[in-house]
Motif scaffolding. Structure first.
Motif, PDB file in Angstrom:
ATOM      1  N   PHE A 115      -9.981  11.376 -13.275  1.00 30.68           N
ATOM      2  CA  PHE A 115      -9.165  10.173 -13.297  1.00 30.68           C
ATOM      3  C   PHE A 115      -9.850   9.247 -14.311  1.00 30.68           C
ATOM      4  O   PHE A 115     -10.962   8.764 -14.061  1.00 30.68           O
ATOM      5  N   SER A 116      -9.221   9.018 -15.434  1.00 25.53           N
ATOM      6  CA  SER A 116      -9.892   8.340 -16.542  1.00 25.53           C
ATOM      7  C   SER A 116      -9.129   7.092 -16.960  1.00 25.53           C
ATOM      8  O   SER A 116      -7.981   6.875 -16.563  1.00 25.53           O
ATOM      9  N   THR A 117      -9.774   6.301 -17.789  1.00 24.73           N
ATOM     10  CA  THR A 117      -9.097   5.225 -18.503  1.00 24.73           C
ATOM     11  C   THR A 117      -9.994   4.787 -19.638  1.00 24.73           C
ATOM     12  O   THR A 117     -11.176   5.146 -19.707  1.00 24.73           O
ATOM     13  N   MET A 118      -9.424   4.003 -20.532  1.00 26.95           N
ATOM     14  CA  MET A 118     -10.180   3.359 -21.593  1.00 26.95           C
ATOM     15  C   MET A 118      -9.982   1.859 -21.430  1.00 26.95           C
ATOM     16  O   MET A 118      -8.856   1.397 -21.234  1.00 26.95           O
ATOM     17  N   MET A 119     -11.058   1.093 -21.478  1.00 20.93           N
ATOM     18  CA  MET A 119     -10.944  -0.325 -21.187  1.00 20.93           C
ATOM     19  C   MET A 119     -11.981  -1.141 -21.939  1.00 20.93           C
ATOM     20  O   MET A 119     -13.019  -0.620 -22.361  1.00 20.93           O
ATOM     21  N   GLN A 120     -11.685  -2.415 -22.101  1.00 22.46           N
ATOM     22  CA  GLN A 120     -12.617  -3.397 -22.640  1.00 22.46           C
ATOM     23  C   GLN A 120     -13.064  -4.273 -21.473  1.00 22.46           C
ATOM     24  O   GLN A 120     -12.220  -4.804 -20.736  1.00 22.46           O
ATOM     25  N   TRP A 121     -14.364  -4.396 -21.288  1.00 27.48           N
ATOM     26  CA  TRP A 121     -14.864  -5.156 -20.148  1.00 27.48           C
ATOM     27  C   TRP A 121     -14.419  -6.615 -20.217  1.00 27.48           C
ATOM     28  O   TRP A 121     -13.930  -7.169 -19.245  1.00 27.48           O
ATOM     29  N   GLU A 122     -14.586  -7.204 -21.385  1.00 29.00           N
ATOM     30  CA  GLU A 122     -14.217  -8.607 -21.533  1.00 29.00           C
ATOM     31  C   GLU A 122     -13.838  -8.869 -22.980  1.00 29.00           C
ATOM     32  O   GLU A 122     -14.692  -8.954 -23.855  1.00 29.00           O
ATOM     33  N   SER A 123     -12.533  -8.990 -23.237  1.00 31.05           N
ATOM     34  CA  SER A 123     -12.064  -9.222 -24.605  1.00 31.05           C
ATOM     35  C   SER A 123     -12.369 -10.639 -25.055  1.00 31.05           C
ATOM     36  O   SER A 123     -12.595 -10.885 -26.244  1.00 31.05           O
ATOM     37  N   TYR A 124     -12.346 -11.573 -24.126  1.00 34.48           N
ATOM     38  CA  TYR A 124     -12.619 -12.979 -24.401  1.00 34.48           C
ATOM     39  C   TYR A 124     -12.960 -13.655 -23.090  1.00 34.48           C
ATOM     40  O   TYR A 124     -12.650 -13.135 -22.013  1.00 34.48           O
ATOM     41  N   PRO A 125     -13.620 -14.805 -23.140  1.00 32.12           N
ATOM     42  CA  PRO A 125     -14.023 -15.479 -21.896  1.00 32.12           C
ATOM     43  C   PRO A 125     -12.815 -15.926 -21.082  1.00 32.12           C
ATOM     44  O   PRO A 125     -11.713 -16.123 -21.607  1.00 32.12           O
ATOM     45  N   ALA A 126     -13.026 -16.090 -19.788  1.00 33.41           N
ATOM     46  CA  ALA A 126     -11.985 -16.609 -18.911  1.00 33.41           C
ATOM     47  C   ALA A 126     -11.614 -18.030 -19.326  1.00 33.41           C
ATOM     48  O   ALA A 126     -12.432 -18.777 -19.862  1.00 33.41           O
ATOM     49  N   ILE A 127     -10.359 -18.377 -19.068  1.00 33.38           N
ATOM     50  CA  ILE A 127      -9.838 -19.699 -19.405  1.00 33.38           C
ATOM     51  C   ILE A 127      -9.474 -20.421 -18.113  1.00 33.38           C
ATOM     52  O   ILE A 127      -8.801 -19.857 -17.243  1.00 33.38           O
ATOM     53  N   ASP A 128      -9.909 -21.648 -17.984  1.00 34.59           N
ATOM     54  CA  ASP A 128      -9.501 -22.498 -16.858  1.00 34.59           C
ATOM     55  C   ASP A 128      -8.440 -23.469 -17.344  1.00 34.59           C
ATOM     56  O   ASP A 128      -8.636 -24.165 -18.347  1.00 34.59           O
ATOM     57  N   TYR A 129      -7.327 -23.516 -16.632  1.00 38.06           N
ATOM     58  CA  TYR A 129      -6.244 -24.408 -17.033  1.00 38.06           C
ATOM     59  C   TYR A 129      -5.469 -24.858 -15.798  1.00 38.06           C
ATOM     60  O   TYR A 129      -5.025 -24.012 -14.997  1.00 38.06           O
ATOM     61  N   ALA A 130      -5.295 -26.144 -15.636  1.00 33.71           N
ATOM     62  CA  ALA A 130      -4.474 -26.738 -14.575  1.00 33.71           C
ATOM     63  C   ALA A 130      -4.821 -26.170 -13.200  1.00 33.71           C
ATOM     64  O   ALA A 130      -3.934 -25.876 -12.389  1.00 33.71           O
ATOM     65  N   THR A 166      -6.869   2.789 -13.298  1.00 27.63           N
ATOM     66  CA  THR A 166      -7.187   1.636 -14.117  1.00 27.63           C
ATOM     67  C   THR A 166      -6.975   0.334 -13.363  1.00 27.63           C
ATOM     68  O   THR A 166      -6.167   0.263 -12.431  1.00 27.63           O
ATOM     69  N   LEU A 167      -7.712  -0.669 -13.785  1.00 29.06           N
ATOM     70  CA  LEU A 167      -7.541  -2.031 -13.302  1.00 29.06           C
ATOM     71  C   LEU A 167      -6.858  -2.862 -14.391  1.00 29.06           C
ATOM     72  O   LEU A 167      -6.861  -2.487 -15.566  1.00 29.06           O
ATOM     73  N   ALA A 168      -6.297  -3.982 -13.996  1.00 30.60           N
ATOM     74  CA  ALA A 168      -5.642  -4.892 -14.935  1.00 30.60           C
ATOM     75  C   ALA A 168      -6.490  -6.139 -15.116  1.00 30.60           C
ATOM     76  O   ALA A 168      -7.377  -6.431 -14.300  1.00 30.60           O
ATOM     77  N   LYS A 169      -6.219  -6.891 -16.160  1.00 29.51           N
ATOM     78  CA  LYS A 169      -6.900  -8.173 -16.320  1.00 29.51           C
ATOM     79  C   LYS A 169      -6.592  -9.063 -15.117  1.00 29.51           C
ATOM     80  O   LYS A 169      -5.473  -9.068 -14.601  1.00 29.51           O
ATOM     81  N   GLN A 170      -7.604  -9.802 -14.708  1.00 28.24           N
ATOM     82  CA  GLN A 170      -7.442 -10.678 -13.545  1.00 28.24           C
ATOM     83  C   GLN A 170      -6.272 -11.634 -13.708  1.00 28.24           C
ATOM     84  O   GLN A 170      -5.551 -11.939 -12.750  1.00 28.24           O
ATOM     85  N   ALA A 171      -6.018 -12.107 -14.930  1.00 32.82           N
ATOM     86  CA  ALA A 171      -4.920 -13.044 -15.167  1.00 32.82           C
ATOM     87  C   ALA A 171      -3.568 -12.420 -14.859  1.00 32.82           C
ATOM     88  O   ALA A 171      -2.675 -13.081 -14.325  1.00 32.82           O
ATOM     89  N   TYR A 172      -3.406 -11.145 -15.183  1.00 30.11           N
ATOM     90  CA  TYR A 172      -2.139 -10.470 -14.908  1.00 30.11           C
ATOM     91  C   TYR A 172      -1.921 -10.331 -13.401  1.00 30.11           C
ATOM     92  O   TYR A 172      -0.803 -10.485 -12.904  1.00 30.11           O
ATOM     93  N   VAL A 173      -3.001 -10.018 -12.697  1.00 34.48           N
ATOM     94  CA  VAL A 173      -2.914  -9.838 -11.248  1.00 34.48           C
ATOM     95  C   VAL A 173      -2.645 -11.181 -10.567  1.00 34.48           C
ATOM     96  O   VAL A 173      -1.767 -11.296  -9.700  1.00 34.48           O
ATOM     97  N   ALA A 174      -3.407 -12.195 -10.958  1.00 30.71           N
ATOM     98  CA  ALA A 174      -3.298 -13.498 -10.295  1.00 30.71           C
ATOM     99  C   ALA A 174      -1.925 -14.127 -10.483  1.00 30.71           C
ATOM    100  O   ALA A 174      -1.401 -14.783  -9.572  1.00 30.71           O
ATOM    101  N   THR A 175      -1.321 -13.935 -11.661  1.00 30.52           N
ATOM    102  CA  THR A 175      -0.019 -14.554 -11.934  1.00 30.52           C
ATOM    103  C   THR A 175       1.154 -13.691 -11.514  1.00 30.52           C
ATOM    104  O   THR A 175       2.289 -14.171 -11.488  1.00 30.52           O
ATOM    105  N   GLN A 176       0.901 -12.398 -11.200  1.00 30.64           N
ATOM    106  CA  GLN A 176       1.986 -11.456 -10.867  1.00 30.64           C
ATOM    107  C   GLN A 176       3.091 -11.515 -11.931  1.00 30.64           C
ATOM    108  O   GLN A 176       4.282 -11.606 -11.642  1.00 30.64           O
TER     109      GLN A 176
END
Length: 388
Positions: free
Chosen positions: A201-216, A287-297
């Motif tokens: 069970f494989s995937t290819m991923m980038q650990w962190e493409s850019y820092p997390a963003i805080d907004y509102a 595979t996992l998704a970026k946290q932003a995609y999960v949090a915003t559904q």
């Protein structure tokens, strides 16, 4: 037949995953009978990645050679050009026609919005922004005036965030009229191959493409924020889990200690066909998704996962709300928690051949480039006619 310009990121990012992401648009539109060209702009900064030295510079020589080989192999050797903004010159086989192409094009597809729309492209009647990074794109438009000004140079707005506008989706509204789209897959380029029951069970991923963003009051992060709850997953499943993982900050030693098979992503990323073989030799994708995609559904779905599906490889992936528009009884299994992830992996392994067959069927129903790109052009057609 329309003259269509696909703007993308191949010369500057000569890695197989990026390449396939854009080739699907070029190949798919060509198969639909359109007069299609791939154009790329350097931008106004040091944007060219050299995988040999892992460095960024203005030197596009490696990427130009890479692009020449890729476009030749797919039979479109004369249909690409690269604009170097630093020297105000064009390279590539279509360089001498660049001004004419911009002046006569009907549609411009700015895939991922990674190319600036310079003045010649503003003559194109339908200028389509294809947002492939929902939540991050919208927050950027709300916090970065330059990014917002660049977005305003488009007049059609499509997003992989297919749930944007739904009540359950919390992507911040940036004022642009986003419509849903998804990754096109040229099925001829991704033949289904027999399952690989002994594979990983494989995937290819980038650990962190850019820092997390805080907004509102919200945080929008990368896979590095999604992963911590799943570190120990390999110890709780009966399958081998493999990560081809990039990023200097990736905790490779900890991952190995937790039972993950960790490999350098550069080897399978060397060219599109090596990458395709990496997927075909896998048993399935986990595979996992970026946290932003999960949090915003937001409903985002991975272009790479769509390629696994097309290859006849089941996909076990983190829920981002995509089940609102893609619900399948087999071939694709979504999860939320580590317990659900372990159960999903076991479910695929128990009935592997059925999940392989279903995976290809999902790709044919939801990601066939002929359907996806026809929909994109339908959205652009009204804008193009009005502009003319």
């Amino acid at each position: 037949m329309l003259r269509i310009l696909v703007l993308g990121y191949v010369v500057r990012g000569p890695l197989a995953g990026h390449t396939w992401h854009h080739l699907q648009y070029v190949l798919g539109l060509a198969q639909l009978g359109h007069d299609v060209y791939f154009l790329e702009d350097s931008g106004d900064y040091d944007s060219c990645y050299d995988p040999r030295s892992h460095s960024m510079s203005r030197d596009a020589s490696f990427g130009l050679d890479y692009a020449a080989g890729v476009f030749a192999r797919i039979g479109l050797s004369e249909r690409w050009a690269y604009h170097d903004a630093h020297t105000a010159t064009w390279d590539g086989p279509a360089a001498s026609r660049a001004a004419e192409l911009c002046a006569t094009a009907d549609v411009c597809l700015n895939v991922s919005g990674v190319n600036p729309l310079r003045d010649p492209l503003l003559r194109v009647p339908a200028r389509v922004f294809v947002d492939t990074d929902p939540a991050f794109t919208q927050v950027r438009h709300l916090t970065d005036p330059r990014a917002r000004r660049e977005a305003l140079r488009h007049n059609v707005f499509l997003s992989f965030g297919e749930n944007i506008g739904r009540a359950e989706c919390t992507v911040p509204a940036d004022g642009f009229p986003w419509m849903p789209t998804r990754q096109p897959i040229v099925l001829d380029a991704w033949p289904a191959v027999p399952g690989s029951p002994r594979g990983n069970f494989s995937t290819m991923m980038q650990w962190e493409s850019y820092p997390a963003i805080d907004y509102a009051g919200g945080t929008y992060g990368a896979k590095s924020l999604s992963f911590p709850a799943f570190f120990d997953l390999p110890m709780n499943v009966g399958e081998r889990l493999e990560l081809a993982i990039g990023g200097a900050s990736a905790p490779r030693d900890r991952l190995r200690a937790s039972g993950w098979i960790v490999r350098d992503p550069m080897a399978p990323s060397a060219d599109p066909w090596t990458y395709r073989r990496f997927i075909a030799e896998s048993k399935a994708e986990f595979t996992l998704a970026k946290q932003a995609y999960v949090a915003t559904q937001c409903g985002w779905f991975s272009d790479r996962s769509a390629e696994y599906l097309a290859s006849g490889r089941p996909v076990v992936t983190q829920e981002t709300g995509f089940s609102k528009w893609l619900a399948a009884p087999a071939g694709l299994v979504a999860f939320g928690s580590p317990l659900e992830a372990a159960a999903a992996i076991a479910r695929v392994a128990r009935d592997y051949e059925r999940h392989c067959r279903a995976a290809r069927e999902i790709a044919e129903e939801y990601f066939d480039a002929r359907r996806v790109l026809s929909s994109v052009l339908e959205r652009a057609a009204g804008t193009s006619a009005a502009a003319r």
